[in-house]
Every structure is written in structure tokens, then in C-alpha cells.
Design an enzyme around this catalytic site. Sequence first.
Site, PDB file in Angstrom:
ATOM      1  N   SER B 123       0.823  -1.208   0.000  1.00 41.54           N
ATOM      2  CA  SER B 123       0.000   0.000   0.000  1.00 41.54           C
ATOM      3  C   SER B 123       0.853   1.252   0.000  1.00 41.54           C
ATOM      4  CB  SER B 123      -0.883  -0.003   1.252  1.00 41.54           C
ATOM      5  OG  SER B 123      -1.421   1.278   1.496  1.00 41.54           O
ATOM      6  N   TYR B 148      -0.999   0.047   9.929  1.00 40.33           N
ATOM      7  CA  TYR B 148      -1.250  -0.599   8.639  1.00 40.33           C
ATOM      8  C   TYR B 148      -0.057  -0.440   7.699  1.00 40.33           C
ATOM      9  CZ  TYR B 148      -3.717  -1.310   4.153  1.00 40.33           C
ATOM     10  OH  TYR B 148      -4.104  -1.730   2.917  1.00 40.33           O
ATOM     11  N   LYS B 152       2.666  -3.265   6.423  1.00 46.81           N
ATOM     12  CA  LYS B 152       2.865  -3.492   4.983  1.00 46.81           C
ATOM     13  C   LYS B 152       4.358  -3.389   4.647  1.00 46.81           C
ATOM     14  CE  LYS B 152      -1.399  -3.945   3.188  1.00 46.81           C
ATOM     15  NZ  LYS B 152      -1.839  -5.245   2.639  1.00 46.81           N
TER      16      LYS B 152
END
Lengths: 319, 319
Positions: B123, B148, B152
Site C-alpha cells: 500500500s 497498517y 505493509k
Amino acid sequence: MRVLVTGAAGFVGRALVQRLLHDDAALGKPVTALVALDRQLDAAAWHSDARVRAMEGDFGDGDTLARALAEPPQIVFHLASVPGSLAEREPALGLQANLLAPIALLQRLEDEELAPRVVFASSVAVYGALPVEGAIDESQVLRPKLSYGTHKRMVELLLADASRRGVLDGISLRLPGIVARPPQASGHGSAFMSDLIRRAMDGEPYTCPVSPGARAWWMSLPCCIDNLLHAARMQADAAGPERVIQLPVITATVAEVAATIEALRGHPADLQWRPDESIEALFGRMPELHTSLARKLGYTDDGTLQALVQRAVATPPGR
Amino acid sequence: MRVLVTGAAGFVGRALVQRLLHDDAALGKPVTALVALDRQLDAAAWHSDARVRAMEGDFGDGDTLARALAEPPQIVFHLASVPGSLAEREPALGLQANLLAPIALLQRLEDEELAPRVVFASSVAVYGALPVEGAIDESQVLRPKLSYGTHKRMVELLLADASRRGVLDGISLRLPGIVARPPQASGHGSAFMSDLIRRAMDGEPYTCPVSPGARAWWMSLPCCIDNLLHAARMQADAAGPERVIQLPVITATVAEVAATIEALRGHPADLQWRPDESIEALFGRMPELHTSLARKLGYTDDGTLQALVQRAVATPPGR
């Protein structure tokens, strides 16, 4: 202060524990309890200090971790790791020790809700490929070349995120190879740096696996301990949201270190050179390293090559 | 080809599985077996295709993983993740789904010794803080701001290391917010991008949680699927040792997207603006993004805002 040291029986851990126990100024406040954790503890290394609880075990194991944190620590020095060359030979061991166990440790510390200071011994291995000429600084792009450096960078990231969330108060110190390690095979590819200093200072012959012109980053064990303690005491958010400090180092060639030893001892060192390209590529082509943030925050290198060499072979206190 | 898709019931996973089953050119070779794995599978979404084995479960769980890999896949699309806003609210869930489960998956794939191609849906959240003005490129420094993006980046690093060791053949694609997601609450902070397009294309009123000048990175679902399939087919080491591809995106303001929709529909959109600083800061201040490596390797964006909007609301094949 209640303190936990992982990797307490290691080269750095052992000296850190001694310093914590014998120097009341080490943390600013007295150490009241110290859990010294390692996979294997050498009984002889531990004094009968009533404050020390020496624990053998893998801190990636839930039970061991629960016992180690029975009295939640206020400061954690996370030093335990499997060195880079060994991790390359045994990837599953490296993954467990250098990634899964630290994740479990941080998660467990987060659950304690005390937000302890966590000083993580990261490594310059996070950089990977570096330019050979010129200089780099603390914003250098990270491209780790080994699993060891990959896992160190992953834990740095996790610690920064936990600190952002306020559940831990972390700081990662990027350490160079620390000298002078004892002679046993340690799985460190940078062992030659220690071996060279010890052998030459003892007047013994040494065959060096890098060329005289190999340029490395140097720091003595006492200097490393000073910096670890400084990290425990500092205002961690001064390191910014990444919570990473690249420690100052002395950049010098192997030949310069050898010449320093010769000057100190007053006669030539008995050195032979048999360069191993794989070792030279990883540890012998380091550019100048500018660490203005670390210096501004009070971290130090050894100052001079003379001081580096002398401190590297000094007997640690309490030995 | 034997294929595993994690997160197969998700917005992207569902469209990818349909494409894999209905487009024989998708992978260059026909799909002979497809394991579609997700925590919860919506029965209606799955055709009675004899090649598909739909499995419900958490792939961080050893048993589920063992069943999913009973016939080891040659290509793995690892799409499963807990979105960023949800992971911030439930850190333990985010850690499990976005870090621990992927580590377990990669480890298990490594043990299979087939070195499968692994396409990992990373991402743009890995960047974190970006300059508001000017442009960035693929070498941008990474400072993830959320758990997050932290997780990642950690998985990108692990996949690159496994690829270096030759035990997997990985490639990480950095995806922007993909449009247009269905309207249910998904835990994506970028949901406004999808909501705006769907509502405005349907001629319905919409109150936008960012300002008209908010500048975001855009990609339609069909474009995303094209890029995922391209990643499955490409020579992965062309992406360099980091094995990371920043996908090309269209950089446009919300007002520009709205104007495109108005031009397509021939009358004004019914939009109100109620900017939320936290959303605008994360998704609405993106600089221009230069992706010369990705474009050279054949990855694409939607070309024009018209194409983006039309493809974003097109019904996927097989629905």
C-alpha cells in the site's frame, strides 16, 4: 528502577548488566531489580547480587516471557539476537530470534500497559548496499542485504509504531560492530575487527580476512554501553517519530587501526592479509557517516583511534 | 497453474478470482486449481467452478494454512488485510492479520520449497508523511504513520529477503485506494474516494469528508486487477532487490473527479463539503508521483479521469 536485559549473557549484555549493577548513575536512579535473560546463562558471569534474577530461556516462548515480566520492567534493553552470518546459515533460527521473539516481547510489553522505555539494539546492517565513496547521513535509504538487517529494520518499524500509539516508549540504536569481542566463534561476519585488535595488542600474529585498505565503522564496548545507557535516560521523542538513532562511529581503515596499535606498542604488528571478498563487501567498504542528530542528542563515538583501541581491550568492571 | 488467493472475498480478491477463472490469458497459462481463502466467504459470490476450492479460515492459523497449501500453489496473490482505520481501532487484530499471518504464510510457503511467485498487495500507506508540494518518485523515504503502513512495509522487507534467498519469488505492489468499493463500512479511511464516485455517478447527494482541493491518488478496480496479473507474469527480479513496484496512479483533486463525472452525466453533481482534517491529512494531500520503473516494466494507470470513473463503476465480469 526495574530493568529487563535480553541477551544478558552476550558480549554487550554482560558488560551492560555489570555497569547497571555497579554504577548508580547509570540510569539516573538506582536499579532495584534486574531480570537478566538469555538462552544460556554462564553461571560464573553472574554475581550473587540480590537484585538480579537470572533467567535461562527463549523470550519468544510465552511462559519464559511471562516469568520475565512477572514484575513489569520500567526499562527494557533488548539486546538478544542471532548474529548475521549465523542467521544466513540457519534462517529459521534467525527468523525466530531476530523477528518473531522481538514481536512477542513488544506485544507482551504493550499488554502490560506500563509503556516502558525500550532500548533496542539495532544494527548498521539495516543499510545494506551503501555508496563506497563520499559520505552518508542519518536519512540514508535502507536496503538491507541480509536477513539479519531485514529483521532489525522490521523491529525498528514495529517499535516506532508502538511508540506512536503510546503503548511503549521505544528507541532503536543502530550499532556498528563492537570491539573487541572475545575470540570464540560468534557468527559475526565482523569478527575480524575484534580479532585484529586483540591479537595485535597481544603481539600475536593475525591473518586478516580483509585488505589493509578495508574501511569499517568502529566502536568500543565501553562506548557502546555509554550510548545504551544514554538511550535509556534520554527524552525518546527527541529522536523523532522514527525513534531511530544512528550512533556516531569512527570510520577508519584496518591499516589505520593497525598503525595505531603499532604506535601504542612501539613495534610492528605481525599481520598477514588474505582478503575474503564477501567479508570485505559487507564490512570493509563503509563511507563516512555523518550523525548530526545523534551528536546533538549527546551520543558519542570513542573520540580517537587510540582511545578506541585502549577501551576495546580494557577489562570490563566486575570481571 | 495452481493459484492461491488470500482475501478472496474482499473487494479486490473477488474481482481477481473472477478474472482468473474467466480470462485464460490472465496468467499466460490456464488456471487448473484455485484456492480462494478468506475469513468469511460469501457463498453467493462463488461460482460452482470445479477448479475452485473455497476455504473459510484465518491463514495465520497453522491448520487452515496447511489445508490451503495441500497442493502447493505456483502463484500466490496475498491480498488479505485489515484496513488501516480498523487496524488503528483494534491493534491486536491489525497485528495478527497484517503482520503475524503474512509472516506465517511466507514461512510456510518457504518450507514447501517450490519458490512460488508471491504477489503481495502492499500500500501507499508505507510512505506516511509526504511533501505536499512538488513530486516524489519510487525512491521516496518511507515513514509510515499508521500500523497498517508499518506492517505493509515489514512484509515487503520480509518478502524481499525471502526472494534474495531464493526460497520465494516475490513482488510487492504498492496500491493506492482502489475505486469504487461497495458502500458498506469497510474500515478504509479512503472510503470517501469510492463513495464520491458511486453517489455522484448515480446522481445522489453526497457529503464529502475532504475539501474540493483535496488531491488523492486514484486507480480503478479493473486497472488494479490488470496490474496484479502483470505482477504474476513479469520477471520479478526486474523490480530490483527490493522487489517493490510503486504502481502508476492518477493524481487528481476531488473537484477534478467531480467535474469529470459532471461532464460524463451532463449535469451538476449534488455535493456538499465537510472536510475532516484527519482524513484530508492522510489521503488528500498527495504530491505528484513519478513511477518510471513501473511504467518501464509495463504497469499502467487508468490513462484518463474519464476512463477511471467509467471503469470504477463498471460491473465486474461474472457478477
